[in-house]
Write a protein that holds these residues in place. Structure first.
Motif, PDB file in Angstrom:
ATOM      1  N   ARG A 283       0.772  -1.237   0.008  1.00  0.00           N
ATOM      2  CA  ARG A 283      -0.119   0.074  -0.142  1.00  0.00           C
ATOM      3  C   ARG A 283       0.891   1.527  -0.198  1.00  0.00           C
ATOM      4  O   ARG A 283       0.351   2.277  -0.463  1.00  0.00           O
ATOM      5  CB  ARG A 283      -0.818  -0.087   1.140  1.00  0.00           C
ATOM      6  CG  ARG A 283      -2.343  -0.366   0.995  1.00  0.00           C
ATOM      7  CD  ARG A 283      -3.324   0.158   1.945  1.00  0.00           C
ATOM      8  NE  ARG A 283      -3.903   1.390   1.983  1.00  0.00           N
ATOM      9  CZ  ARG A 283      -4.676   2.123   1.207  1.00  0.00           C
ATOM     10  NH1 ARG A 283      -5.518   1.111   0.720  1.00  0.00           N
ATOM     11  NH2 ARG A 283      -4.906   3.216   1.226  1.00  0.00           N
ATOM     12  N   GLU A 284       2.102   1.177   0.796  1.00  0.00           N
ATOM     13  CA  GLU A 284       2.772   2.341   0.748  1.00  0.00           C
ATOM     14  C   GLU A 284       3.422   2.655  -0.451  1.00  0.00           C
ATOM     15  O   GLU A 284       3.385   3.725  -1.039  1.00  0.00           O
ATOM     16  CB  GLU A 284       3.916   2.056   1.816  1.00  0.00           C
ATOM     17  CG  GLU A 284       4.413   3.576   2.587  1.00  0.00           C
ATOM     18  CD  GLU A 284       4.864   3.211   3.834  1.00  0.00           C
ATOM     19  OE1 GLU A 284       4.825   3.940   4.883  1.00  0.00           O
ATOM     20  OE2 GLU A 284       5.468   2.089   4.085  1.00  0.00           O
ATOM     21  N   TYR A 285       3.893   1.732  -1.264  1.00  0.00           N
ATOM     22  CA  TYR A 285       4.492   1.602  -2.462  1.00  0.00           C
ATOM     23  C   TYR A 285       3.436   2.139  -3.482  1.00  0.00           C
ATOM     24  O   TYR A 285       3.763   3.077  -4.188  1.00  0.00           O
ATOM     25  CB  TYR A 285       4.996   0.666  -3.010  1.00  0.00           C
ATOM     26  CG  TYR A 285       5.826   0.334  -4.290  1.00  0.00           C
ATOM     27  CD1 TYR A 285       6.909   1.103  -4.545  1.00  0.00           C
ATOM     28  CD2 TYR A 285       5.210  -0.156  -5.194  1.00  0.00           C
ATOM     29  CE1 TYR A 285       7.550   1.135  -5.831  1.00  0.00           C
ATOM     30  CE2 TYR A 285       5.673   0.081  -6.610  1.00  0.00           C
ATOM     31  CZ  TYR A 285       7.059   0.615  -6.876  1.00  0.00           C
ATOM     32  OH  TYR A 285       7.681   0.557  -7.834  1.00  0.00           O
ATOM     33  N   ALA A 286       1.992   1.909  -3.323  1.00  0.00           N
ATOM     34  CA  ALA A 286       1.346   2.492  -4.160  1.00  0.00           C
ATOM     35  C   ALA A 286       0.904   3.864  -4.012  1.00  0.00           C
ATOM     36  O   ALA A 286      -0.242   4.377  -4.396  1.00  0.00           O
ATOM     37  CB  ALA A 286      -0.057   1.335  -4.195  1.00  0.00           C
ATOM     38  N   GLY A 287       1.405   4.457  -2.886  1.00  0.00           N
ATOM     39  CA  GLY A 287       1.198   5.776  -2.655  1.00  0.00           C
ATOM     40  C   GLY A 287      -0.242   6.007  -1.843  1.00  0.00           C
ATOM     41  O   GLY A 287      -0.873   6.908  -1.515  1.00  0.00           O
ATOM     42  N   LYS A 288      -0.597   5.034  -1.122  1.00  0.00           N
ATOM     43  CA  LYS A 288      -1.847   4.968  -0.412  1.00  0.00           C
ATOM     44  C   LYS A 288      -1.941   4.836   0.986  1.00  0.00           C
ATOM     45  O   LYS A 288      -2.820   5.362   1.847  1.00  0.00           O
ATOM     46  CB  LYS A 288      -2.934   3.816  -1.086  1.00  0.00           C
ATOM     47  CG  LYS A 288      -3.376   3.882  -2.451  1.00  0.00           C
ATOM     48  CD  LYS A 288      -4.346   2.969  -2.837  1.00  0.00           C
ATOM     49  CE  LYS A 288      -5.015   3.360  -4.207  1.00  0.00           C
ATOM     50  NZ  LYS A 288      -6.000   2.318  -4.693  1.00  0.00           N
ATOM     51  N   GLY A 289      -0.606   4.759   1.555  1.00  0.00           N
ATOM     52  CA  GLY A 289      -0.511   4.540   2.748  1.00  0.00           C
ATOM     53  C   GLY A 289      -1.172   3.422   3.548  1.00  0.00           C
ATOM     54  O   GLY A 289      -1.775   2.803   3.050  1.00  0.00           O
ATOM     55  N   ILE A 290      -0.368   3.134   4.848  1.00  0.00           N
ATOM     56  CA  ILE A 290      -0.946   2.081   5.592  1.00  0.00           C
ATOM     57  C   ILE A 290      -2.346   2.368   6.214  1.00  0.00           C
ATOM     58  O   ILE A 290      -2.510   3.610   6.657  1.00  0.00           O
ATOM     59  CB  ILE A 290       0.129   2.036   6.950  1.00  0.00           C
ATOM     60  CG1 ILE A 290       1.660   1.727   6.364  1.00  0.00           C
ATOM     61  CG2 ILE A 290      -0.210   0.617   7.549  1.00  0.00           C
ATOM     62  CD1 ILE A 290       2.002   0.780   5.444  1.00  0.00           C
TER      63      ILE A 290
END
Ligand SMILES: [Zn+2]
Ligand SMILES: [Zn+2]
Length: 343
Positions: free
Chosen positions: A52-59
């Motif tokens: 999620r973090e990599y996808a820019g969406k954050g934990i």
């Protein structure tokens, strides 16, 4: 406080996180009384973004089937401290084409607690007041946590335009299917057949009011016999698979309606000529609205017209969400219906 957070596919962790702090104007802070895990959460656990973090969406803190107790109110909120509420979960813009029509689930900026914003698999959660619905003391908080899935079923029955006296087939006897069964009975369905591969769920369906509960292979013959070969008036697909959707479309009569509400990948093949010649309708039903479906669902639970307890198979702690929640649901799907997390 403790929160169960989604990092990526098959990577969900219970973390110690910062306290949430005071709610902003129009919002409340809730102590979470219970929060369900549902098929959508499991789908995300298995097929969600890798990272999620990599996808820019954050934990993200999971959980969209929550019930809680108000512990702090933001400016302008009329809910009282100590009030118990069920949480609907949709954050929508109120400005787009769909919001202005009241189709909030179709909002172009829709986010949901536990899906696009932090949710209820935690000791505490934040939510806007409009989505927090108080309920009577007679309803147990654990049962109030089923208001969200119940509202999914309420909407589907509305979308299917069920009329009294109609014959209904519910494909899939999981939590949503068994809620649908109870609601179509209340709305005057004359005959209800539940199609479900797991024997224990078929038995439960019969206890909850199904006229017949049959394995998928027996569905067509049962419907043929019951309707003299005509078919059901309305089918609900609550199995969450393309096969269930296909079966649902096939089990309705000419001119009948099929409501699709299970979240699944895959696709439904429609032979166009046969589709045209049968004038069947296929209707999608997405989640619920805070102002119509959700209050109706909560009232059905409150009045005891819809029962939640038989659908709850597990009550687990936050630290067990992976081991006794997701992994248990994957290992033995037939052994669980609603898994409730009690922080
Ligand atoms: Zn859900
Ligand atoms: Zn909108």
């Amino acid at each position: 406080m403790r929160a169960v957070r989604f990092y990526g596919r098959r990577d969900v962790r219970m973390d110690q996180v910062e306290d949430l702090g005071s709610p902003k104007p129009g919002w409340v802070r809730l102590k979470v009384d219970a929060c369900g895990i549902c098929g959508t959460d499991l789908e995300g656990y298995v097929n969600g973004p890798d990272d999620r973090e990599y996808a820019g969406k954050g934990i993200l803190t999971l959980g969209h089937e929550g019930a809680g107790t108000v512990v702090e109110t933001g400016e302008g909120v009329s809910l009282a401290i100590g009030q118990r509420v069920a949480v609907e979960g949709h954050l929508f813009c109120r400005e787009c084409f769909y919001c202005l029509r009241g189709d909030y689930a179709l909002c172009v900026r829709l986010k949901s607690l536990g899906q696009g914003a932090d949710g209820g698999l935690a000791e505490e959660m934040l939510a806007p007041e409009y989505m927090c619905l108080p309920y009577a003391d007679s309803l147990e908080p654990h049962h109030a946590a089923l208001a969200e899935p119940t509202s999914v079923a309420v909407r589907a029955v509305r979308r299917g335009r069920l009329a009294a006296g109609e014959t209904v087939v519910v494909v899939g006897g999981g939590t949503i299917g068994l809620l649908l069964l109870q609601i179509v009975r209340l709305r005057g369905a004359a005959r209800v057949v539940v199609v479900e591969p797991v024997a224990s769920r078929r038995e439960l369906a019969l206890r909850l009011g199904a006229d017949q509960a049959v394995a998928p292979d027996d569905a067509q013959a049962t419907l043929d016999e019951l309707t003299s070969g005509v078919g059901a008036d309305v089918a609900f697909e609550a199995g969450g698979s393309p096969a269930a959707a296909k079966a649902a479309v096939e089990l309705v009569r000419k001119g009948g309606r099929t409501v699709l509400l299970g979240v699944t990948g895959g696709s439904l093949e429609l032979p166009l000529l046969r589709f045209l010649l049968t004038e069947k309708e296929v209707i999608a039903s997405l989640s619920h609205t805070y102002d119509v479906d959700f209050p109706e669902a909560l009232r059905l639970l409150e009045s005891g017209q819809v029962v939640a307890e038989p659908l709850i198979t597990d009550r687990i702690g936050l630290d067990q969400v992976v081991s006794h929640g997701f992994e248990a649901l994957l290992a033995e799907p037939a052994a669980h219906l609603k898994v409730l997390v009690v922080p």
